[in-house]
Design a protein around this motif. Structure first.
Motif, PDB file in Angstrom:
ATOM      1  N   MET A 166       0.831  -1.184   0.000  1.00 45.76           N
ATOM      2  CA  MET A 166       0.000   0.000   0.000  1.00 45.76           C
ATOM      3  C   MET A 166       0.878   1.251   0.000  1.00 45.76           C
ATOM      4  N   THR A 167       0.373   2.301  -0.580  1.00 45.74           N
ATOM      5  CA  THR A 167       1.088   3.576  -0.535  1.00 45.74           C
ATOM      6  C   THR A 167       0.992   4.149   0.878  1.00 45.74           C
ATOM      7  N   ARG A 168       1.777   5.162   1.143  1.00 48.04           N
ATOM      8  CA  ARG A 168       1.720   5.824   2.447  1.00 48.04           C
ATOM      9  C   ARG A 168       0.317   6.369   2.709  1.00 48.04           C
ATOM     10  N   GLU A 169      -0.267   6.995   1.714  1.00 39.71           N
ATOM     11  CA  GLU A 169      -1.613   7.557   1.879  1.00 39.71           C
ATOM     12  C   GLU A 169      -2.649   6.473   2.171  1.00 39.71           C
ATOM     13  N   GLU A 170      -2.559   5.343   1.495  1.00 40.17           N
ATOM     14  CA  GLU A 170      -3.490   4.232   1.742  1.00 40.17           C
ATOM     15  C   GLU A 170      -3.311   3.682   3.157  1.00 40.17           C
ATOM     16  N   GLN A 171      -2.056   3.550   3.580  1.00 41.03           N
ATOM     17  CA  GLN A 171      -1.807   3.076   4.939  1.00 41.03           C
ATOM     18  C   GLN A 171      -2.322   4.068   5.971  1.00 41.03           C
ATOM     19  N   LEU A 172      -2.074   5.347   5.743  1.00 41.43           N
ATOM     20  CA  LEU A 172      -2.565   6.382   6.652  1.00 41.43           C
ATOM     21  C   LEU A 172      -4.070   6.301   6.781  1.00 41.43           C
ATOM     22  N   HIS A 173      -4.740   6.202   5.657  1.00 41.08           N
ATOM     23  CA  HIS A 173      -6.205   6.103   5.652  1.00 41.08           C
ATOM     24  C   HIS A 173      -6.668   4.893   6.468  1.00 41.08           C
ATOM     25  N   GLU A 174      -6.080   3.735   6.216  1.00 40.97           N
ATOM     26  CA  GLU A 174      -6.480   2.506   6.908  1.00 40.97           C
ATOM     27  C   GLU A 174      -6.217   2.583   8.408  1.00 40.97           C
ATOM     28  N   LEU A 175      -5.030   3.023   8.789  1.00 37.83           N
ATOM     29  CA  LEU A 175      -4.653   3.035  10.206  1.00 37.83           C
ATOM     30  C   LEU A 175      -5.405   4.104  10.990  1.00 37.83           C
ATOM     31  N   ARG A 176      -5.537   5.279  10.438  1.00 36.87           N
ATOM     32  CA  ARG A 176      -6.224   6.373  11.127  1.00 36.87           C
ATOM     33  C   ARG A 176      -7.729   6.137  11.184  1.00 36.87           C
ATOM     34  N   ASP A 177      -8.308   5.797  10.043  1.00 37.52           N
ATOM     35  CA  ASP A 177      -9.764   5.676   9.987  1.00 37.52           C
ATOM     36  C   ASP A 177     -10.284   4.455  10.729  1.00 37.52           C
ATOM     37  N   SER A 178      -9.539   3.347  10.693  1.00 35.74           N
ATOM     38  CA  SER A 178      -9.988   2.169  11.436  1.00 35.74           C
ATOM     39  C   SER A 178      -9.914   2.431  12.933  1.00 35.74           C
ATOM     40  N   LYS A 179      -8.919   3.170  13.380  1.00 37.01           N
ATOM     41  CA  LYS A 179      -8.805   3.538  14.793  1.00 37.01           C
ATOM     42  C   LYS A 179     -10.006   4.376  15.213  1.00 37.01           C
ATOM     43  N   GLN A 180     -10.337   5.381  14.413  1.00 32.50           N
ATOM     44  CA  GLN A 180     -11.476   6.241  14.730  1.00 32.50           C
ATOM     45  C   GLN A 180     -12.777   5.437  14.772  1.00 32.50           C
ATOM     46  N   ARG A 181     -12.964   4.554  13.827  1.00 33.38           N
ATOM     47  CA  ARG A 181     -14.188   3.741  13.768  1.00 33.38           C
ATOM     48  C   ARG A 181     -14.289   2.812  14.974  1.00 33.38           C
ATOM     49  N   LEU A 182     -13.183   2.150  15.322  1.00 32.47           N
ATOM     50  CA  LEU A 182     -13.189   1.271  16.489  1.00 32.47           C
ATOM     51  C   LEU A 182     -13.489   2.043  17.772  1.00 32.47           C
ATOM     52  N   GLU A 183     -12.940   3.235  17.885  1.00 37.74           N
ATOM     53  CA  GLU A 183     -13.199   4.055  19.072  1.00 37.74           C
ATOM     54  C   GLU A 183     -14.679   4.431  19.166  1.00 37.74           C
ATOM     55  N   GLU A 184     -15.299   4.700  18.024  1.00 36.42           N
ATOM     56  CA  GLU A 184     -16.738   4.976  18.018  1.00 36.42           C
ATOM     57  C   GLU A 184     -17.531   3.754  18.490  1.00 36.42           C
ATOM     58  N   ILE A 185     -17.120   2.582  18.056  1.00 40.71           N
ATOM     59  CA  ILE A 185     -17.837   1.350  18.397  1.00 40.71           C
ATOM     60  C   ILE A 185     -17.685   1.009  19.873  1.00 40.71           C
ATOM     61  N   VAL A 186     -16.458   1.039  20.386  1.00 43.29           N
ATOM     62  CA  VAL A 186     -16.210   0.591  21.756  1.00 43.29           C
ATOM     63  C   VAL A 186     -16.350   1.699  22.792  1.00 43.29           C
ATOM     64  N   GLY A 187     -16.330   2.942  22.368  1.00 39.44           N
ATOM     65  CA  GLY A 187     -16.544   4.045  23.291  1.00 39.44           C
ATOM     66  C   GLY A 187     -15.337   4.444  24.123  1.00 39.44           C
ATOM     67  N   HIS A 188     -14.158   4.024  23.723  1.00 44.41           N
ATOM     68  CA  HIS A 188     -12.940   4.488  24.399  1.00 44.41           C
ATOM     69  C   HIS A 188     -11.764   4.464  23.434  1.00 44.41           C
ATOM     70  N   GLU A 189     -10.662   5.080  23.875  1.00 43.66           N
ATOM     71  CA  GLU A 189      -9.500   5.220  22.997  1.00 43.66           C
ATOM     72  C   GLU A 189      -8.836   3.871  22.712  1.00 43.66           C
ATOM     73  N   ILE A 190      -8.437   3.691  21.475  1.00 45.78           N
ATOM     74  CA  ILE A 190      -7.662   2.527  21.055  1.00 45.78           C
ATOM     75  C   ILE A 190      -6.199   2.960  21.042  1.00 45.78           C
ATOM     76  N   THR A 191      -5.353   2.269  21.810  1.00 42.08           N
ATOM     77  CA  THR A 191      -3.957   2.692  21.927  1.00 42.08           C
ATOM     78  C   THR A 191      -2.966   1.727  21.288  1.00 42.08           C
ATOM     79  N   ASN A 192      -3.407   0.538  20.916  1.00 44.11           N
ATOM     80  CA  ASN A 192      -2.505  -0.469  20.353  1.00 44.11           C
ATOM     81  C   ASN A 192      -3.010  -0.922  18.996  1.00 44.11           C
ATOM     82  N   VAL A 193      -2.070  -1.286  18.146  1.00 41.92           N
ATOM     83  CA  VAL A 193      -2.418  -1.793  16.828  1.00 41.92           C
ATOM     84  C   VAL A 193      -1.796  -3.171  16.658  1.00 41.92           C
TER      85      VAL A 193
END
Length: 95
Positions: free
Chosen positions: A1-28
Motif C-alpha cells: 500500500m502507498t503511504r496515503e493508503e496506509q494512513l487512511h487505513e490506520l487512522r480511519d480504522s482507529k477512529q471507527r473502532l473508538e466509536e464502536i467501543v466508546g474508548h481510545e484505542i492505543t494499540n495496533v
C-alpha cells in the motif's frame, strides 16, 4: 500500500473502532503481522504500541521497539502446553 493508503487505513480504522467501543484505542495489531518503516512511522502518530504476528516471544531487554513487539501466534489447534511454554519464555521487565 502507498503511504496515503496506509494512513487512511490506520487512522480511519482507529477512529471507527473508538466509536464502536466508546474508548481510545492505543494499540495496533498489524494485519497478518507484517509492517514496514512507513507503517511504523504512521502508527507512532496514532498508537502507543504495535504488535507483529511473526512468532516469537517478547523479551523487554531485547525488543526495544514498542511498535514491533513480537506476538505468539496461537491458533485453535495449538495444544495448551505449547502455549504455556511460550508464555514461560516471555520476559518483561517492569520499571
Amino acid at each position: 500500500m502507498t503511504r496515503e493508503e496506509q494512513l487512511h487505513e490506520l487512522r480511519d480504522s482507529k477512529q471507527r473502532l473508538e466509536e464502536i467501543v466508546g474508548h481510545e484505542i492505543t494499540n495496533v495489531a498489524y494485519p497478518t503481522g507484517y509492517n514496514d518503516d512507513t507503517t511504523v512511522d504512521i502508527c507512532e502518530d496514532y498508537y502507543e504500541f504495535g504488535v507483529e504476528m511473526l512468532g516469537g516471544t517478547y523479551n523487554s531487554l531485547v525488543h526495544t521497539d514498542k511498535y514491533r513487539i513480537p506476538r505468539i501466534y496461537a491458533n485453535r489447534t495449538m495444544p495448551l502446553g505449547t502455549y504455556i511454554s511460550y508464555l514461560e519464555q516471555a520476559k518483561v521487565r517492569i520499571n
